[in-house]
Structures are given as structure tokens and as C-alpha cells.
Design a protein around this motif. Structure first.
Motif, PDB file in Angstrom:
ATOM      1  N   LYS A 107       0.857  -1.183   0.000  1.00 61.58           N
ATOM      2  CA  LYS A 107       0.000   0.000   0.000  1.00 61.58           C
ATOM      3  C   LYS A 107       0.895   1.236   0.000  1.00 61.58           C
ATOM      4  CE  LYS A 107      -3.789  -0.160   2.350  1.00 61.58           C
ATOM      5  NZ  LYS A 107      -4.756  -0.185   3.447  1.00 61.58           N
ATOM      6  N   LEU A 108       0.585   2.188  -0.878  1.00 65.66           N
ATOM      7  CA  LEU A 108       1.381   3.401  -0.998  1.00 65.66           C
ATOM      8  C   LEU A 108       0.810   4.545  -0.177  1.00 65.66           C
ATOM      9  CD1 LEU A 108       1.886   3.247  -4.865  1.00 65.66           C
ATOM     10  CD2 LEU A 108       3.557   2.628  -3.105  1.00 65.66           C
ATOM     11  N   ASP A 109      -0.494   4.715  -0.208  1.00 62.57           N
ATOM     12  CA  ASP A 109      -1.156   5.827   0.461  1.00 62.57           C
ATOM     13  C   ASP A 109      -2.627   5.512   0.621  1.00 62.57           C
ATOM     14  OD1 ASP A 109      -0.566   8.248   1.659  1.00 62.57           O
ATOM     15  OD2 ASP A 109       0.107   9.181  -0.206  1.00 62.57           O
ATOM     16  N   GLN A 110      -3.257   6.151   1.596  1.00 60.91           N
ATOM     17  CA  GLN A 110      -4.701   5.993   1.758  1.00 60.91           C
ATOM     18  C   GLN A 110      -5.297   7.299   2.250  1.00 60.91           C
ATOM     19  OE1 GLN A 110      -5.081   2.752   4.557  1.00 60.91           O
ATOM     20  NE2 GLN A 110      -5.193   4.121   6.308  1.00 60.91           N
ATOM     21  N   TYR A 111      -6.550   7.517   1.875  1.00 61.57           N
ATOM     22  CA  TYR A 111      -7.280   8.719   2.251  1.00 61.57           C
ATOM     23  C   TYR A 111      -8.665   8.290   2.708  1.00 61.57           C
ATOM     24  CZ  TYR A 111      -3.600  10.780  -0.592  1.00 61.57           C
ATOM     25  OH  TYR A 111      -2.383  11.132  -1.120  1.00 61.57           O
TER      26      TYR A 111
ATOM     27  N   ASN B 163     -12.615   3.282   5.734  1.00 64.37           N
ATOM     28  CA  ASN B 163     -13.542   3.675   4.672  1.00 64.37           C
ATOM     29  C   ASN B 163     -12.900   4.799   3.882  1.00 64.37           C
ATOM     30  OD1 ASN B 163     -16.490   2.443   5.095  1.00 64.37           O
ATOM     31  ND2 ASN B 163     -15.476   2.694   7.059  1.00 64.37           N
ATOM     32  N   GLY B 164     -12.728   4.570   2.592  1.00 60.85           N
ATOM     33  CA  GLY B 164     -12.106   5.583   1.759  1.00 60.85           C
ATOM     34  C   GLY B 164     -11.490   4.966   0.530  1.00 60.85           C
ATOM     35  N   LEU B 165     -10.346   5.523   0.132  1.00 66.35           N
ATOM     36  CA  LEU B 165      -9.644   5.002  -1.029  1.00 66.35           C
ATOM     37  C   LEU B 165      -8.173   4.845  -0.695  1.00 66.35           C
ATOM     38  CD1 LEU B 165      -7.886   7.373  -2.702  1.00 66.35           C
ATOM     39  CD2 LEU B 165     -10.176   8.174  -3.159  1.00 66.35           C
ATOM     40  N   TRP B 166      -7.516   3.952  -1.428  1.00 62.33           N
ATOM     41  CA  TRP B 166      -6.100   3.722  -1.223  1.00 62.33           C
ATOM     42  C   TRP B 166      -5.444   3.331  -2.539  1.00 62.33           C
ATOM     43  CZ3 TRP B 166     -10.067   0.767   0.490  1.00 62.33           C
ATOM     44  CH2 TRP B 166     -10.120  -0.568   0.081  1.00 62.33           C
ATOM     45  N   TYR B 167      -4.150   3.575  -2.577  1.00 67.41           N
ATOM     46  CA  TYR B 167      -3.326   3.262  -3.736  1.00 67.41           C
ATOM     47  C   TYR B 167      -2.291   2.233  -3.335  1.00 67.41           C
ATOM     48  CZ  TYR B 167      -5.167   7.592  -5.716  1.00 67.41           C
ATOM     49  OH  TYR B 167      -5.990   8.577  -6.190  1.00 67.41           O
ATOM     50  N   SER B 168      -2.044   1.258  -4.227  1.00 67.27           N
ATOM     51  CA  SER B 168      -1.041   0.223  -3.982  1.00 67.27           C
ATOM     52  C   SER B 168      -0.155   0.090  -5.203  1.00 67.27           C
ATOM     53  CB  SER B 168      -1.716  -1.134  -3.728  1.00 67.27           C
ATOM     54  OG  SER B 168      -2.580  -1.070  -2.627  1.00 67.27           O
ATOM     55  N   ASP B 169       1.072  -0.389  -4.951  1.00 63.31           N
ATOM     56  CA  ASP B 169       1.934  -0.770  -6.066  1.00 63.31           C
ATOM     57  C   ASP B 169       1.220  -1.850  -6.864  1.00 63.31           C
ATOM     58  OD1 ASP B 169       4.269   0.781  -5.857  1.00 63.31           O
ATOM     59  OD2 ASP B 169       5.136  -0.568  -4.359  1.00 63.31           O
ATOM     60  N   ILE B 170       1.478  -1.870  -8.143  1.00 66.13           N
ATOM     61  CA  ILE B 170       0.871  -2.900  -8.992  1.00 66.13           C
ATOM     62  C   ILE B 170       1.902  -3.369 -10.009  1.00 66.13           C
ATOM     63  CG2 ILE B 170      -0.107  -1.184 -10.551  1.00 66.13           C
ATOM     64  CD1 ILE B 170      -2.447  -3.118 -11.066  1.00 66.13           C
TER      65      ILE B 170
ATOM     66  N   ILE C  70       2.296   4.532 -11.969  1.00 65.85           N
ATOM     67  CA  ILE C  70       1.216   3.552 -12.075  1.00 65.85           C
ATOM     68  C   ILE C  70       0.923   2.973 -10.693  1.00 65.85           C
ATOM     69  CG2 ILE C  70       2.787   1.663 -12.664  1.00 65.85           C
ATOM     70  CD1 ILE C  70       0.497   0.591 -14.506  1.00 65.85           C
ATOM     71  N   SER C  71      -0.351   2.824 -10.396  1.00 66.01           N
ATOM     72  CA  SER C  71      -0.769   2.228  -9.125  1.00 66.01           C
ATOM     73  C   SER C  71      -2.148   1.611  -9.308  1.00 66.01           C
ATOM     74  CB  SER C  71      -0.791   3.273  -8.004  1.00 66.01           C
ATOM     75  OG  SER C  71      -1.668   4.319  -8.324  1.00 66.01           O
ATOM     76  N   LEU C  72      -2.547   0.836  -8.315  1.00 64.44           N
ATOM     77  CA  LEU C  72      -3.902   0.306  -8.276  1.00 64.44           C
ATOM     78  C   LEU C  72      -4.678   1.178  -7.302  1.00 64.44           C
ATOM     79  CD1 LEU C  72      -5.907  -1.932  -9.151  1.00 64.44           C
ATOM     80  CD2 LEU C  72      -5.276  -3.125  -7.047  1.00 64.44           C
ATOM     81  N   LEU C  73      -5.764   1.766  -7.771  1.00 67.04           N
ATOM     82  CA  LEU C  73      -6.656   2.573  -6.940  1.00 67.04           C
ATOM     83  C   LEU C  73      -7.808   1.676  -6.515  1.00 67.04           C
ATOM     84  CD1 LEU C  73      -8.070   5.180  -5.891  1.00 67.04           C
ATOM     85  CD2 LEU C  73      -8.912   5.502  -8.210  1.00 67.04           C
TER      86      LEU C  73
END
Length: 173
Positions: A20-24, A33-40, A59-62
Motif C-alpha cells: 500500500k502506498l497511500d490511503q485517504y 472507509n475511503g480510497l487507497w493506492y497500492s503498487d501494482i 502507475i498504481s492500483l486505486l
């Protein structure tokens, strides 16, 4: 203009999700509850971006699992989303009223969150799996579920802070 659907063919590739890279978002009842970005890691290649521009994109997975508050993104000015799962949700864009009072949540840098009362609804779209959209994420937008129940949205996200929306549009015209 806030977004543009690209009239291109996209077959969902197989992929591996990394860290996981970041989450909001917010923890509610011990659940994020929200969204997050991960390496892909994509098995194969997305041959959409001309070679000379590829280094200008991350590039990431949202992924998202709830209503996403109206916000402008941190870091990126524009994204290209390759939708994998969409869950019948609308991506809604807004104009900000003059007297708006934006605020920030954890992990936001130059992006902001807005109260719906400080906004005027503008354009929206409902993505389907395999759709590709360019989005101006410097503009305030939210994701609104159009149904009750669990949300599970996924998109391969190519984000950039090098190109503004209108520049990306020109690249793909």
C-alpha cells in the motif's frame, strides 16, 4: 472540461498487488472507509502511453470501498483510469463557491476536501469495467455509490503532475 472517455480498447490484464502506498479516508467502527493506492505489477503491458511520455506517469492500483468525499487530489494534476470494477458509482465534478472553506485530512499535501454545501454540481459520469477515462483531478470531484451495500471499486491509475488535463487530451487526440 473535467473528464474525457477514451474510445480505446482495454482488456483487463492480470496483475499482482504490492504494498500500500497511500490511503485517504477514515476509520469507522474499526474499518477503514475511503480510497487507497497500492503498487501494482501488470502481467503484460498497457500500451496506451506513447513511449516518450511513459516516464512522466506513476502507475498504481486505486481501490475504494465507500463514498469518496468531494476533494482535489494531492500531487497529481491528471490521471488516466483503466476501470476494473466500478460498482455502479458516479464520479461527480464540482465548481467551488467563493466562500468555501476547504480542509485537509491525513496524507493530503496540496489537495483539499470540501463540504457539499460549498460546491455546485457540474459534470459526472458512470464508468463501466474496461472503460478508460482521463480525469482532471486538480478539480474537485467525488465518487457517489448509486446503490446500497458494499462498494468495491478498482482501477489501474496512471497519474501525472507533469501534464494538465488539456495537455493529456491533446496527446490522445
Amino acid at each position: 472540461m473535467y473528464f474525457k472517455k477514451l474510445n480505446l480498447e482495454f482488456n483487463i490484464p492480470s496483475y499482482e498487488v504490492g504494498k500500500k502506498l497511500d490511503q485517504y479516508g477514515f476509520d469507522i467502527n474499526n474499518k477503514f472507509n475511503g480510497l487507497w493506492y497500492s503498487d501494482i505489477k501488470i502481467n503484460g503491458e498497457l500500451n496506451l502511453i506513447p513511449e516518450r511520455y511513459k516516464s512522466d506517469f506513476d502507475i498504481s492500483l486505486l481501490e475504494a470501498n465507500s463514498f469518496i468525499l468531494p476533494h482535489s487530489d494531492s500531487g497529481s494534476t491528471s490521471v488516466i483510469n483503466f476501470y476494473i470494477e466500478t460498482n455502479n458509482c458516479a464520479t461527480q465534478f464540482y465548481e467551488v463557491k467563493d466562500d468555501a472553506k476547504p480542509y485537509q485530512i491525513d496524507n493530503q499535501t496540496n489537495g483539499f476536501v470540501y463540504d457539499l454545501n460549498d460546491l455546485v454540481e457540474k459534470a459526472s459520469f458512470i464508468a463501466e469495467p474496461k472503460d478508460i477515462y482521463i480525469l482532471d483531478v486538480s478539480k474537485v470531484h467525488s465518487v457517489i455509490p448509486l446503490h446500497d451495500g458494499q462498494i468495491n471499486r478498482k482501477a489501474i491509475c496512471l497519474s501525472t503532475n507533469k501534464f494538465k488535463f488539456d495537455e493529456l487530451e491533446k496527446i490522445f487526440n
